[in-house]
Design a protein around this motif. Structure first.
Motif, PDB file in Angstrom:
ATOM      1  N   UNK A 301       9.596  53.391  42.681  1.00  0.00           N
ATOM      2  CA  UNK A 301       8.259  52.862  42.362  1.00  0.00           C
ATOM      3  C   UNK A 301       7.974  53.162  40.898  1.00  0.00           C
ATOM      4  N   UNK A 302       7.729  52.134  40.121  1.00  0.00           N
ATOM      5  CA  UNK A 302       7.443  52.341  38.695  1.00  0.00           C
ATOM      6  C   UNK A 302       6.275  51.454  38.270  1.00  0.00           C
ATOM      7  N   UNK A 303       5.649  51.869  37.174  1.00  0.00           N
ATOM      8  CA  UNK A 303       4.587  51.038  36.592  1.00  0.00           C
ATOM      9  C   UNK A 303       4.907  50.869  35.107  1.00  0.00           C
ATOM     10  N   UNK A 304       5.651  49.816  34.768  1.00  0.00           N
ATOM     11  CA  UNK A 304       6.074  49.672  33.362  1.00  0.00           C
ATOM     12  C   UNK A 304       4.944  49.281  32.419  1.00  0.00           C
ATOM     13  N   UNK A 305       3.768  48.922  32.931  1.00  0.00           N
ATOM     14  CA  UNK A 305       2.647  48.541  32.073  1.00  0.00           C
ATOM     15  C   UNK A 305       2.782  47.112  31.556  1.00  0.00           C
ATOM     16  N   UNK A 306       1.757  46.675  30.796  1.00  0.00           N
ATOM     17  CA  UNK A 306       1.782  45.292  30.288  1.00  0.00           C
ATOM     18  C   UNK A 306       2.887  45.081  29.263  1.00  0.00           C
ATOM     19  N   UNK A 307       3.399  43.874  29.224  1.00  0.00           N
ATOM     20  CA  UNK A 307       4.502  43.567  28.308  1.00  0.00           C
ATOM     21  C   UNK A 307       3.979  43.126  26.939  1.00  0.00           C
ATOM     22  N   UNK A 308       4.569  43.675  25.890  1.00  0.00           N
ATOM     23  CA  UNK A 308       4.237  43.262  24.521  1.00  0.00           C
ATOM     24  C   UNK A 308       5.527  42.833  23.842  1.00  0.00           C
ATOM     25  N   UNK A 309       5.466  41.763  23.064  1.00  0.00           N
ATOM     26  CA  UNK A 309       6.654  41.321  22.320  1.00  0.00           C
ATOM     27  C   UNK A 309       6.611  41.902  20.912  1.00  0.00           C
ATOM     28  N   UNK A 310       7.791  42.172  20.309  1.00  0.00           N
ATOM     29  CA  UNK A 310       7.796  42.713  18.940  1.00  0.00           C
ATOM     30  C   UNK A 310       7.105  41.747  17.966  1.00  0.00           C
ATOM     31  N   UNK A 311       6.108  42.251  17.249  1.00  0.00           N
ATOM     32  CA  UNK A 311       5.299  41.392  16.378  1.00  0.00           C
ATOM     33  C   UNK A 311       6.147  40.742  15.272  1.00  0.00           C
ATOM     34  N   UNK A 312       6.029  39.462  15.126  1.00  0.00           N
ATOM     35  CA  UNK A 312       6.735  38.744  14.056  1.00  0.00           C
ATOM     36  C   UNK A 312       8.163  38.375  14.395  1.00  0.00           C
ATOM     37  N   UNK A 313       8.668  38.826  15.521  1.00  0.00           N
ATOM     38  CA  UNK A 313      10.067  38.568  15.888  1.00  0.00           C
ATOM     39  C   UNK A 313      10.185  37.198  16.556  1.00  0.00           C
ATOM     40  N   UNK A 314      11.141  36.384  16.115  1.00  0.00           N
ATOM     41  CA  UNK A 314      11.299  35.046  16.697  1.00  0.00           C
ATOM     42  C   UNK A 314      12.616  34.922  17.479  1.00  0.00           C
ATOM     43  N   UNK A 315      13.095  36.063  18.003  1.00  0.00           N
ATOM     44  CA  UNK A 315      14.349  36.030  18.784  1.00  0.00           C
ATOM     45  C   UNK A 315      14.315  34.940  19.859  1.00  0.00           C
ATOM     46  N   UNK A 316      13.149  34.784  20.506  1.00  0.00           N
ATOM     47  CA  UNK A 316      13.043  33.806  21.594  1.00  0.00           C
ATOM     48  C   UNK A 316      13.430  32.410  21.142  1.00  0.00           C
ATOM     49  N   UNK A 317      12.882  31.967  19.993  1.00  0.00           N
ATOM     50  CA  UNK A 317      13.201  30.600  19.571  1.00  0.00           C
ATOM     51  C   UNK A 317      14.613  30.521  18.991  1.00  0.00           C
ATOM     52  N   UNK A 318      15.137  31.631  18.474  1.00  0.00           N
ATOM     53  CA  UNK A 318      16.544  31.634  18.024  1.00  0.00           C
ATOM     54  C   UNK A 318      17.461  31.448  19.238  1.00  0.00           C
ATOM     55  N   UNK A 319      17.141  32.123  20.332  1.00  0.00           N
ATOM     56  CA  UNK A 319      17.977  32.031  21.537  1.00  0.00           C
ATOM     57  C   UNK A 319      17.926  30.638  22.161  1.00  0.00           C
ATOM     58  N   UNK A 320      16.855  29.886  21.889  1.00  0.00           N
ATOM     59  CA  UNK A 320      16.767  28.504  22.403  1.00  0.00           C
ATOM     60  C   UNK A 320      17.414  27.515  21.447  1.00  0.00           C
ATOM     61  N   UNK A 321      17.863  28.008  20.292  1.00  0.00           N
ATOM     62  CA  UNK A 321      18.507  27.120  19.313  1.00  0.00           C
ATOM     63  C   UNK A 321      17.503  26.382  18.447  1.00  0.00           C
ATOM     64  N   UNK A 322      16.222  26.750  18.543  1.00  0.00           N
ATOM     65  CA  UNK A 322      15.175  26.035  17.809  1.00  0.00           C
ATOM     66  C   UNK A 322      15.040  26.563  16.377  1.00  0.00           C
ATOM     67  N   UNK A 323      15.299  27.849  16.190  1.00  0.00           N
ATOM     68  CA  UNK A 323      15.187  28.474  14.863  1.00  0.00           C
ATOM     69  C   UNK A 323      16.481  29.208  14.555  1.00  0.00           C
ATOM     70  N   UNK A 324      16.626  29.582  13.285  1.00  0.00           N
ATOM     71  CA  UNK A 324      17.747  30.456  12.906  1.00  0.00           C
ATOM     72  C   UNK A 324      17.143  31.752  12.359  1.00  0.00           C
ATOM     73  N   UNK A 325      17.945  32.788  12.263  1.00  0.00           N
ATOM     74  CA  UNK A 325      17.407  34.057  11.745  1.00  0.00           C
ATOM     75  C   UNK A 325      16.755  33.906  10.376  1.00  0.00           C
ATOM     76  N   UNK A 326      17.231  32.966   9.564  1.00  0.00           N
ATOM     77  CA  UNK A 326      16.639  32.775   8.229  1.00  0.00           C
ATOM     78  C   UNK A 326      15.192  32.321   8.316  1.00  0.00           C
ATOM     79  N   UNK A 327      14.787  31.784   9.493  1.00  0.00           N
ATOM     80  CA  UNK A 327      13.395  31.351   9.654  1.00  0.00           C
ATOM     81  C   UNK A 327      12.462  32.521   9.927  1.00  0.00           C
ATOM     82  N   UNK A 328      13.024  33.693  10.189  1.00  0.00           N
ATOM     83  CA  UNK A 328      12.197  34.858  10.530  1.00  0.00           C
ATOM     84  C   UNK A 328      11.776  35.596   9.253  1.00  0.00           C
TER      85      UNK A 328
END
Ligand code: SF4
Length: 364
Positions: A301-328
């Protein structure tokens, strides 16, 4: 070095490149699905050698990178429970979750150990019968059979202190999800080599049949990748998409049947949460109810708390092929391999790490 040098032969590479340049006329956007391919492409400078009309995009095939922050938070919360030892592959411990990382949890007193295989985690469970040993199971179809084997072995040995938090992902459903999103118009996909040694090439057939996109399974040496690009160019120029294996020394069309059976004995398809993509049905592997006594998700039984994404990080769109690291905006400044903000800079297979280590000033 046998089985390496012959796949790095400069003369053969030159001939393949000449053929690609001669045949390639149409504009083509190719995605290398696998993070291992991204590293190899950058390391050997292949992007710069391809014709200008071929654009290469990186895909979501880095298991550390696609692990969602919410799942990392679960692993960290498990590590903070009393009498628990967390065992994990190395890259995972440095990935920041919402508020912490496994590395930080270790610095604060959690027992977090880096292992090289699930067998190492089993050994730790044997040596520490008074503790609960949880293996953080990440990876694609390549690693899942070995994790399945560890659960069967724990059962055979009657080990009752070994658990797996299964965050495993499977490839074909996420390929379909990315194509259905319609954000990237692909002409060809370099299909993952290691995954295909397990699942074979048949599961990609829908990509050629339904989406009319060329597919070639590739190995990880430069000649493997150039051969795969050559096959994709041939399919694109002829307008006849299909699935080809450009990695015959490792992959059979039907895959590795005993490994698939092993995987299916212990795991079943279930929804998985992908960074930047969200929940995708049947894109993960869950421990079957028959083996639930080894399933960390069901036994703690765990309570990991609310999820927060790293501010300014665009890993999500890089992984979808929409952006490249140079766009970050954080690339190479706030975010470096020494001080990573997101997982794509932590993982040795991450796009951001590859761009940082091997990319040229044009970001290719
Ligand atoms: S450079 Fe860092 S912050 Fe930017 S997308 Fe990559 S990992 Fe995230």
């Amino acid at each position: 070095m046998k089985f390496v040098n012959e796949y790095r032969d400069p003369e053969l590479g030159k001939k393949l490149l000449e053929r690609i340049h001669r045949r390639s006329r149409k504009r083509a956007r190719l995605m290398e699905f696998c993070g291992g391919h991204t590293v190899a492409i950058f390391k050997h400078g292949l992007r710069q050698l391809l014709p200008d009309n071929i654009e290469m995009l990186s895909g979501p095939g880095c298991p550390v990178c696609v692990t969602a922050s919410a799942d990392l938070d679960k692993a960290i919360a498990l590590g903070r429970l009393p009498d628990v030892i967390i065992t994990s592959f190395g890259d995972m411990v440095r990935v920041p979750g919402s508020r912490s990382s496994l590395q930080q949890a270790k610095a604060e007193g959690a027992d977090v150990r880096i292992v090289y295989s699930a067998q190492d985690a089993l050994a730790i469970a044997r040596d520490n019968p008074e503790k609960s040993v949880i293996f953080i199971g990440i990876g694609f179809e390549t690693t899942a059979p070995t994790i399945a084997a560890s659960i069967l072995q724990a059962e055979q040995e009657k080990l009752d202190n070994y658990y797996v938090l299964s965050l495993h992902k499977v490839c074909p459903p996420i390929m379909k999800a990315i194509l259905d999103m319609g954000e990237v118009n692909l002409n060809g996909i370099i299909c993952p080599g290691h995954v295909s040694t397990i699942i074979g090439s048949h599961p990609y057939q829908f990509i050629a049949d339904e989406y009319k996109i060329a597919c070639a399974v590739s190995g990880f040496e430069p000649l493997d990748i150039l051969l795969a690009v050559d096959r994709l160019v041939e399919q694109i120029e002829s307008g006849q998409p299909k699935v080809e294996i450009a990695y015959r020394r490792g992959v059979k069309p039907e895959g590795n049947v005993p490994a698939i059976r092993l995987l299916e004995t212990v795991f079943e398809a279930g929804e998985a949460n992908w960074r930047g993509i969200g929940a995708v049905p049947a894109s993960g592997l869950q421990v079957k109810s028959q083996y639930e006594k080894y399933d960390a998700a069901k036994n703690f039984k765990i309570d990991p708390g609310p999820t927060l994404e790293p501010e300014g990080c665009i890993c999500g769109s890089i992984l979808r092929g929409v952006s490249t690291p140079r766009d970050c905006g954080l690339f190479g400044g706030t975010c470096t391999p020494e001080h990573p903000v997101g997982p794509c800079m932590v993982s040795s297979e991450g796009s951001c790490a590859s761009y940082y280590h091997y990319g040229d000033s044009h970001g290719r």
